[in-house]
Design an enzyme around this catalytic site. Structure first.
Site, PDB file in Angstrom:
ATOM      1  N   ASP A  18      44.198-125.951 -48.846  1.00 33.18           N
ATOM      2  CA  ASP A  18      43.501-127.068 -49.158  1.00 33.18           C
ATOM      3  C   ASP A  18      44.332-128.371 -49.361  1.00 33.18           C
ATOM      4  OD1 ASP A  18      41.295-128.486 -50.617  1.00 33.18           O
ATOM      5  OD2 ASP A  18      42.428-128.266 -52.391  1.00 33.18           O
ATOM      6  N   SER A  19      43.871-129.599 -49.597  1.00 28.95           N
ATOM      7  CA  SER A  19      44.646-130.833 -49.604  1.00 28.95           C
ATOM      8  C   SER A  19      45.772-130.506 -50.930  1.00 28.95           C
ATOM      9  CB  SER A  19      43.956-131.940 -49.761  1.00 28.95           C
ATOM     10  OG  SER A  19      42.963-131.874 -50.793  1.00 28.95           O
ATOM     11  N   CYS A  81      38.709-125.756 -48.460  1.00 28.75           N
ATOM     12  CA  CYS A  81      38.519-127.182 -48.726  1.00 28.75           C
ATOM     13  C   CYS A  81      37.335-127.451 -47.925  1.00 28.75           C
ATOM     14  CB  CYS A  81      39.636-128.104 -47.937  1.00 28.75           C
ATOM     15  SG  CYS A  81      39.349-129.605 -47.897  1.00 28.75           S
ATOM     16  N   GLU A 159      43.868-133.225 -59.771  1.00 31.70           N
ATOM     17  CA  GLU A 159      45.081-132.977 -59.447  1.00 31.70           C
ATOM     18  C   GLU A 159      46.001-133.633 -60.774  1.00 31.70           C
ATOM     19  OE1 GLU A 159      46.651-132.045 -56.566  1.00 31.70           O
ATOM     20  OE2 GLU A 159      45.005-131.278 -55.657  1.00 31.70           O
ATOM     21  N   CYS A 191      33.338-129.304 -53.280  1.00 26.00           N
ATOM     22  CA  CYS A 191      34.755-129.832 -53.213  1.00 26.00           C
ATOM     23  C   CYS A 191      35.280-128.413 -53.968  1.00 26.00           C
ATOM     24  CB  CYS A 191      34.895-130.903 -53.799  1.00 26.00           C
ATOM     25  SG  CYS A 191      36.693-131.394 -53.879  1.00 26.00           S
ATOM     26  N   HIS A 193      38.030-128.453 -55.635  1.00 23.35           N
ATOM     27  CA  HIS A 193      38.311-129.035 -57.067  1.00 23.35           C
ATOM     28  C   HIS A 193      37.541-129.026 -58.006  1.00 23.35           C
ATOM     29  CE1 HIS A 193      41.722-130.736 -54.262  1.00 23.35           C
ATOM     30  NE2 HIS A 193      42.465-131.053 -55.480  1.00 23.35           N
TER      31      HIS A 193
HETATM   32  N1  DGL Z   1      39.383-129.884 -52.157  1.00 23.46           N
HETATM   33  C1  DGL Z   1      38.898-130.658 -50.940  1.00 23.46           C
HETATM   34  C2  DGL Z   1      37.263-130.256 -50.827  1.00 23.46           C
HETATM   35  O1  DGL Z   1      36.971-129.139 -51.032  1.00 23.46           O
HETATM   36  C3  DGL Z   1      39.145-132.049 -50.835  1.00 23.46           C
HETATM   37  C4  DGL Z   1      39.882-133.005 -51.770  1.00 23.46           C
HETATM   38  C5  DGL Z   1      40.337-134.017 -50.987  1.00 23.46           C
HETATM   39  O2  DGL Z   1      39.770-135.013 -51.216  1.00 23.46           O
HETATM   40  O3  DGL Z   1      41.805-133.947 -50.754  1.00 23.46           O
HETATM   41  O4  DGL Z   1      37.026-131.100 -50.188  1.00 23.46           O
END
Ligand code: DGL
Length: 279
Positions: A18-19, A81, A159, A191, A193
């Site tokens: 993931d990022s 991600c 984050e 997402c 996150h």
């Molecule tokens: N967690 C990532 C996703 O599922 C992206 C988060 C980011 O924007 O870096 O899209």
């Protein structure tokens, strides 16, 4: 690959990336369900966020991260991600091992969960602009109605470790109000996150809206592929490896909280450009 009686095993780890810390919500669910598997997790913190970047840039990151995970001798990669999964779905590239996206499993789960086939999607700008969930849902359920909302402020809040903060509640309220007025009964946390904000989102959406995250769905997809023999199961789990592309002191703290009760190892900062140059 080793054989024991008639069962074949492959003890190589499964790679995820993931990022940042978002993919840990997927990792947690995998650790809880696939007890004999080993995992290598890469958080590309040096280049976070992905969701505000163009498809071409995200595709470059996707390839480099997969290339790096291949150097870690993984047997499969889960793109944990949604923004990178979006690009993977549109990409023609073939990889030498199975590479899983988190969007299709999430879309299928949402369709099964929704009684009125009216489904909301929260995601990053990249995922929403690419209409990734809309396309995946319509492939399976052409009559479903899908409402989308990009929520670019949510990733930095997670984050930062602000999952439980009045400011975060306010931002969620602002993003959710229009989509809750559409009559959806199911909301995709599009997402990785966002499951960290599940409680805060439930507070605003109310208990009657079903929240879908890809973590459970991807476990089912892997189980299916273990059963069909596309993937060979691990015989015994090795310790989890957590890597980041930047030294990120805040990462360990937030990661430990997100992964609880699983203990997290010390983070290893890696330079993935070394792997990427050789592609
Ligand atoms: N967690 C990532 C996703 O599922 C992206 C988060 C980011 O924007 O870096 O899209």
């Amino acid at each position: 690959v080793s054989t024991n009686h008639s069962i074949s095993y492959d003890n190589r780890p499964i790679g995820l990336f993931d990022s940042g810390i978002g993919g840990l919500t997927v990792l947690k669910s995998l650790l809880g369900s696939l007890k004999h598997e080993s995992f290598v997790y890469l958080g590309d913190t040096a280049r976070l966020p992905y969701g505000s970047k163009s498809p071409a840039t995200i595709e470059r990151y996707l390839r480099q991260n997969i290339q790096f995970l291949l150097t870690q001798n993984v047997k499969a990669v889960i793109v944990a991600c949604n923004s990178a999964s979006t690009v993977l779905l549109d990409s023609q590239t073939n990889f030498p091992i199975p590479v899983y996206n988190v969007i299709e499993p999430g879309a299928a789960t949402a369709i099964a969960a929704s009684s009125n086939q009216s489904i909301g999607v929260l995601g990053t700008t990249a995922t929403i602009n690419a209409m990734a969930y809309v396309k995946s849902i319509h492939k399976l359920a052409p009559m479903a109605t899908v409402y989308q909302q990009a929520c670019p402020l949510l990733v930095p809040l997670v984050e930062e470790g602000w999952e439980d903060d009045p400011l975060t509640n306010l931002v969620i309220y602002r993003y959710l109000t229009p989509i809750l007025n559409t009559g959806i009964d199911t909301l995709i946390l599009g997402c990785t996150h966002y499951p960290a904000l599940r409680e805060a989102i439930t507070k605003i959406a109310g208990p009657e809206i079903k929240l879908i995250d890809s973590a459970e769905a991807i476990v089912q997809v892997l189980r299916r592929d273990f059963e069909s023999g596309l993937l060979l199961p691990g015989a015994q789990a090795s310790p989890l490896q957590l890597m980041t592309t930047d030294v990120s002191p805040a990462f360990s703290k937030v990661a430990a909280r997100l992964m609880f009760p699983h203990l997290i190892p010390a983070l290893l900062a890696v330079d993935i450009s070394v792997a990427a140059i050789s592609t």
